[in-house]
Design a protein around this motif. Sequence first.
Motif, PDB file in Angstrom:
ATOM      1  N   ASN A 147       0.848  -1.185   0.000  1.00  0.00           N
ATOM      2  CA  ASN A 147       0.000   0.000   0.000  1.00  0.00           C
ATOM      3  C   ASN A 147       0.884   1.235   0.000  1.00  0.00           C
ATOM      4  O   ASN A 147       2.112   1.146   0.146  1.00  0.00           O
ATOM      5  CB  ASN A 147      -0.997   0.002   1.171  1.00  0.00           C
ATOM      6  N   ILE A 148       0.264   2.374  -0.193  1.00  0.00           N
ATOM      7  CA  ILE A 148       0.975   3.655  -0.211  1.00  0.00           C
ATOM      8  C   ILE A 148       0.224   4.630   0.669  1.00  0.00           C
ATOM      9  O   ILE A 148      -0.967   4.893   0.447  1.00  0.00           O
ATOM     10  CB  ILE A 148       1.087   4.211  -1.651  1.00  0.00           C
ATOM     11  N   ILE A 149       0.932   5.165   1.683  1.00  0.00           N
ATOM     12  CA  ILE A 149       0.352   6.171   2.579  1.00  0.00           C
ATOM     13  C   ILE A 149       1.398   7.255   2.794  1.00  0.00           C
ATOM     14  O   ILE A 149       2.578   6.965   3.034  1.00  0.00           O
ATOM     15  CB  ILE A 149      -0.054   5.561   3.939  1.00  0.00           C
ATOM     16  N   ILE A 191      -7.485   6.822  -0.172  1.00  0.00           N
ATOM     17  CA  ILE A 191      -8.078   5.651   0.491  1.00  0.00           C
ATOM     18  C   ILE A 191      -7.822   4.382  -0.325  1.00  0.00           C
ATOM     19  O   ILE A 191      -7.478   3.326   0.217  1.00  0.00           O
ATOM     20  CB  ILE A 191      -9.591   5.869   0.709  1.00  0.00           C
ATOM     21  N   GLY A 192      -7.968   4.480  -1.648  1.00  0.00           N
ATOM     22  CA  GLY A 192      -7.716   3.327  -2.507  1.00  0.00           C
ATOM     23  C   GLY A 192      -6.281   2.848  -2.411  1.00  0.00           C
ATOM     24  O   GLY A 192      -6.015   1.655  -2.269  1.00  0.00           O
ATOM     25  N   LEU A 193      -5.318   3.769  -2.479  1.00  0.00           N
ATOM     26  CA  LEU A 193      -3.911   3.392  -2.416  1.00  0.00           C
ATOM     27  C   LEU A 193      -3.522   2.895  -1.030  1.00  0.00           C
ATOM     28  O   LEU A 193      -2.679   1.996  -0.895  1.00  0.00           O
ATOM     29  CB  LEU A 193      -3.032   4.577  -2.820  1.00  0.00           C
ATOM     30  N   ALA A 194      -4.135   3.430   0.008  1.00  0.00           N
ATOM     31  CA  ALA A 194      -3.814   3.006   1.375  1.00  0.00           C
ATOM     32  C   ALA A 194      -4.344   1.609   1.670  1.00  0.00           C
ATOM     33  O   ALA A 194      -3.788   0.891   2.504  1.00  0.00           O
ATOM     34  CB  ALA A 194      -4.381   4.007   2.376  1.00  0.00           C
ATOM     35  N   SER A 195      -5.413   1.213   0.990  1.00  0.00           N
ATOM     36  CA  SER A 195      -6.038  -0.090   1.266  1.00  0.00           C
ATOM     37  C   SER A 195      -5.824  -1.098   0.149  1.00  0.00           C
ATOM     38  O   SER A 195      -6.435  -2.173   0.170  1.00  0.00           O
ATOM     39  CB  SER A 195      -7.543   0.107   1.496  1.00  0.00           C
ATOM     40  N   ALA A 196      -4.973  -0.761  -0.833  1.00  0.00           N
ATOM     41  CA  ALA A 196      -4.727  -1.627  -2.000  1.00  0.00           C
ATOM     42  C   ALA A 196      -6.021  -1.949  -2.742  1.00  0.00           C
ATOM     43  O   ALA A 196      -6.175  -3.023  -3.312  1.00  0.00           O
ATOM     44  CB  ALA A 196      -4.008  -2.913  -1.594  1.00  0.00           C
TER      45      ALA A 196
END
Length: 631
Positions: A515-517, A554-559
């Motif tokens: 993921n990315i945050i 949200i999409g990138l943080a949750s894959a």
Amino acid sequence: CCGINAEYGCYNTGDRFDKGSKDPRKQYSMQYYGSGKDASSKLQVEWTNQHGCGGNPKLDCNIVMQYMCMSNGTDADYPHNRGSNAADVFKNKIYMRDGNNRNRQKYSAPGRGGERYDAFIDRMKKLEKNINKNRGLHESVWWYDQCRYREANGGLFRADQKLRSDNIGYITASRTRQNPGGTRRGYECPEERDYFPYWVPTYQTENVDEESQQRTPWIDVAWLGDKSRCNYIKENSFNRNAKHRCVLTKDLTDTRPYGRSINEAACTAEGGKWVKFHSFIEVLSDIKTESACKTAARSEGKNKIIWEKLRSDDDTERCFVQAPEIHCDEAPYTRDNHLGNADNFGINNERPNASRIEIDLPYFPSGDVKRCVFRTRYNISTTDYDGWNTFADSNNNAEVISNDPKVDVFGDGNGFELALNTAQTGRTFQDRSHIYQILPRTAEMAGKTIYNLNVRGKRGNIVQTFPATEYDFIPNRLTVKENDLVHVQWTGSNTHNNKNNGDDGEGRGGTDRSNIIEMGDEGTNYPKTIAESKFWEHVKSLTDPSADGTDIAIGLASAGYYCSKKGTDSCPAAHSLEGRKTKINNKMNNAPASYFGHVLKFTKTGGMNYVCTRNNNFSNRSQKGSLWVKN
């Protein structure tokens, strides 16, 4: 996918969801937006090579990169059935795929002395019918059968290696100095693998038409080695230079349609025709006239569009697209006995890095989705002889080189034996990708450079993943202009086992997650909350235009487990942060292993450092990156 020590270094085919599956519809292929006619899609390719390269005086070395593509079709085109009807047989024999096991496709060779045409047709029909839908397929069985008939190049230096004749009575292209026994790997032709540039056109089908899904030959991307060789490489690359092959004439109905000869005189004596073939990445079937083809060529940017016969024995000319000229440059310097960083400045003058090159993904004018495979070959030779100018007249000459020679160092007749295997003093190593897709650009992407931001590596510690790598972002430092686009995407598996060598990491064993945050400076390990993150306020998505910055974050943080906050045009509310009844696991175990992500558009300069919360584990492994948008 796999190279030397492949049992340990392999990457599994990606999974679309949080469970492994052998159903290709539940597996994931990376999906890249291709280049446009006036703008590039940039992809960083990274590798390591064990024995050194790039000016290392201990050997002669080069790196060759190529791809092969075909029209993708849809999930329905994947060969799902048992091959009992004509449609399934056709899909089985032509459709490039990863497969769901590591077994190779079957092959049966002709008997000694060859075979008549009717026997050839019968054997090929049986081979095509028996191609297994569950096994990987890159090259075609037609290409390998050609290889098993074509005579080996007798002018090549083979040292003291004894190549055995095939069962048809002569040495064929299926045997080389490195592979004297003719070991088969899929439907790859060993001679074509071991030598570049190759002297035969690498067509994978007899004819190029819609039935063949426009399967391309191998397309040359890059050659990295001694730059003084670049003119030779460019003049002999198949991309822009036609190659010839012996084709047995159509009225010669008592034999196969391809000859054994590799020169025109022998081909004529064999009763064949010396046919010229052009390389292509697409045939523009909708363009029927020369004038329309020339009009298309004038508006073309990256590729070359020409009106000509694809093969000189065709009846008519066609409008087809050729790839750009091969990129030729110096190979990065690496030391021997080492799978690590290169002594070069890499992309954007950053060091240290593993060997890297930034390539442009292809542009297909038709706008069709393509499925492709990429291969990298690492070729090494000793400098005990001049590998570029030593030929068959030096075979079996111990003064040039020999197998395990003894050297009388002391002059007393009791020499030391050298560990020299002449099958390996000129050697080719190879890695291949899984199948990936090239997507046509949307209208909003026209004229813009796309940078692909992905994840490399797999689950495990530095020893367990070797000779692959632990997780990291690639590129892990990316600087773009405000008008550029960035496609963030990754793939992972749910069934890694590192050959039972252990898989240290967080979450469920054997699984990849990323993921990315956004976070603070690169030395910290705590991410920001979505509410605290300011970078996303100035980011839009071209793949989900109704998503705002919060939805993207949200999409990138949750894959992709949550595809937005409340739901968008592309995200059902039931899969959103507020709509999902089951929350994401704190180790991401229930999140997808792969994620198509977003193509990001920027409305303001700025930047962020970011972290993967699952894999970043201070003092064990780091998975962090930075993205900066500048004027």
